[in-house]
Scaffold this motif. Structure first.
Motif, PDB file in Angstrom:
ATOM      1  N   ALA A 201     -16.134   9.922   5.026  1.00  0.00           N
ATOM      2  CA  ALA A 201     -17.995   8.686   4.609  1.00  0.00           C
ATOM      3  C   ALA A 201     -17.261   8.248   3.277  1.00  0.00           C
ATOM      4  CB  ALA A 201     -18.852   9.121   4.582  1.00  0.00           C
ATOM      5  N   ILE A 202     -16.370   8.963   2.829  1.00  0.00           N
ATOM      6  CA  ILE A 202     -16.793   8.475   0.742  1.00  0.00           C
ATOM      7  C   ILE A 202     -15.199   7.659   1.276  1.00  0.00           C
ATOM      8  CG2 ILE A 202     -15.505   9.339  -0.838  1.00  0.00           C
ATOM      9  CD1 ILE A 202     -17.307  11.603  -0.602  1.00  0.00           C
ATOM     10  N   MET A 203     -13.824   7.925   2.327  1.00  0.00           N
ATOM     11  CA  MET A 203     -12.979   6.767   2.133  1.00  0.00           C
ATOM     12  C   MET A 203     -13.281   5.247   3.231  1.00  0.00           C
ATOM     13  SD  MET A 203     -10.589   8.292   0.213  1.00  0.00           S
ATOM     14  CE  MET A 203     -11.760   8.527  -0.699  1.00  0.00           C
ATOM     15  N   GLY A 204     -14.526   5.641   3.517  1.00  0.00           N
ATOM     16  CA  GLY A 204     -14.717   4.526   4.767  1.00  0.00           C
ATOM     17  C   GLY A 204     -15.286   3.848   3.143  1.00  0.00           C
ATOM     18  N   VAL A 205     -16.192   3.696   2.061  1.00  0.00           N
ATOM     19  CA  VAL A 205     -16.422   3.302   1.103  1.00  0.00           C
ATOM     20  C   VAL A 205     -15.292   2.648   0.733  1.00  0.00           C
ATOM     21  CG1 VAL A 205     -17.658   3.454  -1.571  1.00  0.00           C
ATOM     22  CG2 VAL A 205     -18.897   4.420   1.113  1.00  0.00           C
ATOM     23  N   ILE A 206     -14.565   3.535   0.009  1.00  0.00           N
ATOM     24  CA  ILE A 206     -13.211   3.212  -0.667  1.00  0.00           C
ATOM     25  C   ILE A 206     -12.040   2.531   0.188  1.00  0.00           C
ATOM     26  CG2 ILE A 206     -11.747   4.497  -2.206  1.00  0.00           C
ATOM     27  CD1 ILE A 206     -12.998   6.569  -3.009  1.00  0.00           C
ATOM     28  N   THR A 207     -11.721   3.005   0.780  1.00  0.00           N
ATOM     29  CA  THR A 207     -10.550   1.766   1.779  1.00  0.00           C
ATOM     30  C   THR A 207     -10.794   0.456   1.959  1.00  0.00           C
ATOM     31  OG1 THR A 207     -10.104   4.462   2.977  1.00  0.00           O
ATOM     32  CG2 THR A 207      -9.114   2.067   3.457  1.00  0.00           C
ATOM     33  N   PRO A 208     -11.875  -0.268   2.402  1.00  0.00           N
ATOM     34  CA  PRO A 208     -12.217  -1.254   2.621  1.00  0.00           C
ATOM     35  C   PRO A 208     -11.646  -2.149   1.250  1.00  0.00           C
ATOM     36  CG  PRO A 208     -14.615  -0.387   3.372  1.00  0.00           C
ATOM     37  CD  PRO A 208     -13.265   0.239   3.344  1.00  0.00           C
ATOM     38  N   ILE A 209     -12.859  -1.705   0.025  1.00  0.00           N
ATOM     39  CA  ILE A 209     -12.578  -2.275  -1.315  1.00  0.00           C
ATOM     40  C   ILE A 209     -11.457  -2.243  -1.956  1.00  0.00           C
ATOM     41  CG2 ILE A 209     -13.737  -2.096  -3.230  1.00  0.00           C
ATOM     42  CD1 ILE A 209     -16.331  -0.978  -2.343  1.00  0.00           C
ATOM     43  N   LEU A 210     -10.987  -0.739  -1.166  1.00  0.00           N
ATOM     44  CA  LEU A 210      -9.025  -0.665  -2.692  1.00  0.00           C
ATOM     45  C   LEU A 210      -8.337  -2.130  -2.050  1.00  0.00           C
ATOM     46  CD1 LEU A 210      -7.143   0.088  -3.615  1.00  0.00           C
ATOM     47  CD2 LEU A 210      -7.201   2.411  -2.095  1.00  0.00           C
TER      48      LEU A 210
ATOM     49  N   LEU B 127      -4.389  -6.073  -0.114  1.00  0.00           N
ATOM     50  CA  LEU B 127      -3.924  -6.185   0.654  1.00  0.00           C
ATOM     51  C   LEU B 127      -2.649  -8.155   0.121  1.00  0.00           C
ATOM     52  CD1 LEU B 127      -5.404  -4.627   3.334  1.00  0.00           C
ATOM     53  CD2 LEU B 127      -2.756  -4.446   2.807  1.00  0.00           C
ATOM     54  N   VAL B 128      -4.821  -8.400  -0.562  1.00  0.00           N
ATOM     55  CA  VAL B 128      -3.866  -9.941  -0.856  1.00  0.00           C
ATOM     56  C   VAL B 128      -2.921  -9.558  -2.110  1.00  0.00           C
ATOM     57  CG1 VAL B 128      -5.060 -11.814  -2.395  1.00  0.00           C
ATOM     58  CG2 VAL B 128      -5.957 -10.464  -0.075  1.00  0.00           C
ATOM     59  N   THR B 129      -2.782  -8.697  -3.066  1.00  0.00           N
ATOM     60  CA  THR B 129      -2.346  -8.645  -4.378  1.00  0.00           C
ATOM     61  C   THR B 129      -0.734  -8.455  -3.879  1.00  0.00           C
ATOM     62  OG1 THR B 129      -3.039  -6.608  -4.733  1.00  0.00           O
ATOM     63  CG2 THR B 129      -4.437  -9.235  -5.628  1.00  0.00           C
ATOM     64  N   ILE B 130      -0.515  -7.419  -3.739  1.00  0.00           N
ATOM     65  CA  ILE B 130       0.772  -6.869  -3.765  1.00  0.00           C
ATOM     66  C   ILE B 130       1.260  -6.260  -2.165  1.00  0.00           C
ATOM     67  CG2 ILE B 130       0.323  -4.595  -6.013  1.00  0.00           C
ATOM     68  CD1 ILE B 130      -0.709  -2.854  -3.721  1.00  0.00           C
ATOM     69  N   GLY B 131       0.467  -6.215  -1.280  1.00  0.00           N
ATOM     70  CA  GLY B 131       0.648  -6.793   0.060  1.00  0.00           C
ATOM     71  C   GLY B 131       1.184  -5.125   0.834  1.00  0.00           C
ATOM     72  N   TRP B 132       1.138  -4.767   1.805  1.00  0.00           N
ATOM     73  CA  TRP B 132       0.389  -3.766   2.579  1.00  0.00           C
ATOM     74  C   TRP B 132       1.687  -3.014   2.585  1.00  0.00           C
ATOM     75  CZ3 TRP B 132       4.095  -1.885   6.717  1.00  0.00           C
ATOM     76  CH2 TRP B 132       5.356  -3.639   7.639  1.00  0.00           C
ATOM     77  N   ARG B 133       3.465  -3.291   2.279  1.00  0.00           N
ATOM     78  CA  ARG B 133       4.221  -2.592   2.599  1.00  0.00           C
ATOM     79  C   ARG B 133       4.022  -1.189   1.295  1.00  0.00           C
ATOM     80  NH1 ARG B 133       8.154  -3.233   6.199  1.00  0.00           N
ATOM     81  NH2 ARG B 133       8.496  -5.033   7.051  1.00  0.00           N
TER      82      ARG B 133
END
Length: 414
Positions: free
Chosen positions: A147-156, A161-167
Motif C-alpha cells: 500500500a505504501i509503495m502504491g502511494v509512492i510509486t505513481p508519484i515518483l 518517467l518524464v525527467t530521466i526516462g524509464w531506463r
C-alpha cells in the motif's frame, strides 16, 4: 548481535527488515505498470504485447513460490532472502537495458524467479519470531508495504518517467536494491532454534509438501487468494493505462489520483491485521466473505462511474476491502500450519496469487484489444473473481474449525 537476537525486541528488527525489503519488492513490481506506457511507445508494442510483458514477471514468480518456501524451511529464511533480494535487484537493472519485446519478457520472467523466494521466506521469519496471536498483525505490516509503495510509486514514477526516462529509473532502483541487500547481510539474523520453542513443548513433526496439499484449508486459501489477487493485479496493472486512455488524464494527474486508494489502504491494511488477531476463529472468514461480495459491487460501480471522483472513491473502497481479505488469507496458514512447513504452505498459497498476477493482466490485454479498446468485459471478469473469492471463503470446510480452536488455545498459552 547474539544479545540482540535473544532480546524480546529482536522480532521487531526482523519485521523492520522484512518491511524494507518488501517495500523495494513492491516498488520493483509496481513501477513497470507506469513505465509500460513509455516502454510500449519506444518499442512500438500493442495492448496484447503489453499484457504479456506485465504477466511475464508473475509466471517466474509463481514458479518459485513452492521451491522458495521449501528452501526456507530447509536452510533457513536468512540465506534465501539474501539471494532473492540480490538477484531481483540485478534483473531490475537489466530491465532498463531491454531492447525488444523478447528481451523484456525474458528479463521480467527471470526477475520473477529472483523475487519469488522472498515472500515465503519472509513468512517463515514471521512464524519463527512472532507468537501465534501476533502473526496477523506482523503480516499486515509486511503487506502494508504494498500500500505504501502504491502511494509512492505513481508519484515518483509520474515525475521520473518524464525527467530521466524509464531506463534510468530501473537502473537507479536496482542499485538501491543492492545496497539494501548489503544492509540485510549485516543485520538480518536467524536463531539456531525456533524462538518460540519451550522446554516443555512437543517437537513439531516434519511435514512434507504432500501432507500440506492434503489439507483442505490450504486449497481453500489457494483458490481464495488466486481470486482476490486477480482483482488486485487487474487493477494495479491496467488502471494507470485505463485512467490515461479512457479517463483522459495526463501522467501527473494519473499518478496523484492513483495514490489515493493506496494511501487509504495503508491504514486499513495495518488495521486489518490488528482486528484479525482479535476476531474469534470462523467469524473472520465470514466477514471476509461479505467483503468479497462488496468488492464485486463496487467494481461494477467503478466501471459505470460517471466522473473521475466517483471512480477513485469506488476504487479506494475496493482496495481497502481486498486488503482485509488478503491479510486474512495469507495469515491463516501462519496460525494453523506447523512452523516446520509454514514457508512451504504459504509458498503454495501465494502461488495462487501469482498465477492470478500472470493470467489477469494478459487476459485484460486480450479482452481490451478484442473489444476495440473497451474495458467493460475486463470489469466483468474482475467482478466474477471477487464473487468466486467470496463463495470459496463462505463454504470452506468445517473441519478447519478444529484447527482454528487449537490455534486460539495456543495463542492464549503464548
Amino acid at each position: 548481535m547474539s544479545k540482540i537476537m535473544h532480546s524480546k525486541h529482536f522480532k521487531y528488527i526482523v519485521l523492520t527488515l522484512l518491511f524494507l525489503g518488501w517495500c523495494l519488492g513492491n516498488l520493483d513490481r509496481f513501477v513497470i505498470n507506469y513505465a509500460i506506457v513509455g516502454i510500449t511507445q519506444d518499442l512500438g508494442l500493442g495492448a496484447s504485447a503489453q499484457g504479456i510483458i506485465l504477466s511475464s514477471f508473475f509466471l517466474g514468480y509463481a514458479i518459485m513460490q513452492i521451491p522458495g518456501g521449501a528452501l526456507a524451511d530447509r536452510f533457513g529464511y536468512r540465506k534465501v532472502i539474501l539471494v532473492s533480494l540480490f538477484s531481483w535487484s540485478v534483473f531490475t537493472i537489466l530491465t532498463g537495458s531491454a531492447w525488444s519485446l523478447f528481451s523484456l519478457i525474458f528479463v521480467r520472467f527471470l526477475f520473477g524467479i529472483g523475487e519469488g523466494s522472498f515472500f515465503p521466506s519472509g513468512s517463515k521469519a514471521i512464524a519463527t519470531n512472532f507468537p501465534i496471536n501476533q502473526r496477523s498483525g506482523a503480516m499486515s505490516i509486511m503487506l502494508s508495504s504494498a500500500a505504501i509503495m502504491g502511494v509512492i510509486t505513481p508519484i515518483l514514477t509520474g515525475h521520473a518517467l518524464v525527467t530521466i526516462g524509464w531506463r534510468n529509473l530501473f537502473y537507479i532502483i536496482g542499485a538501491v536494491g543492492i545496497l539494501i541487500t548489503a544492509l540485510m547481510f549485516f543485520l538480518l539474523k536467524e536463531p539456531a532454534k525456533p524462538a518460540l520453542a519451550t522446554s516443555g513443548s512437543a517437537q513439531q513433526p516434519k511435514t512434507s509438501l504432500k501432507t500440506v496439499l492434503k489439507t483442505p484449508m490450504i486449497w481453500n486459501l489457494f483458490i481464495s487468494y488466486f481470486s482476490i489477487y486477480a482483482v488486485n493485479w487487474g487493477l494495479q496493472s491496467w488502471m494507470p493505462t485505463y485512467m490515461v486512455n479512457v479517463r483522459g488524464l495526463d501522467m501527473t494527474q494519473m499518478g496523484l489520483l492513483a495514490a489515493i486508494p493506496a494511501l487509504v489502504s495503508i491504514f486499513t491494511m495495518i488495521l486489518s491485521g490488528y482486528v484479525l488477531d482479535r476476531i474469534p476463529a470462523g467469524k473472520d472468514r465470514m466477514i471476509a466473505s461479505v467483503f468479497g461480495v462488496l468488492v464485486a459491487l463496487f467494481l461494477y460501480l467503478m466501471g459505470s462511474a460517471g466522473s473521475i471522483t466517483t471512480f477513485i472513491t469506488y476504487m479506494t473502497i475496493v482496495t481497502a476491502m481486498a486488503g482485509f481479505i488478503s491479510t486474512l488469507i495469507i495469515s491463516k496458514s501462519l496460525k494453523t500450519m506447523p512452523e516446520s512447513v509454514v514457508a512451504t504452505a504459504n509458498g503454495f498459497i501465494n502461488t495462487g496469487a501469482q498465477l492470478a498476477g500472470f493470467l489477469t493482466p494478459m487476459l485484460i490485454g486480450f479482452l481490451v484489444e478484442a473489444s476495440g479498446g473497451s474495458y467493460a468485459t475486463a470489469f466483468i471478469m474482475l467482478i466474477a473473481f471477487a464473487l468466486i473469492c467470496s463463495i470459496t471463503l463462505m463454504f470452506s470446510r468445517r473441519s478447519n474449525s478444529g484447527q482454528d480452536n487449537t490455534t486460539e488455545m495456543q495463542a492464549k498459552a503464548v
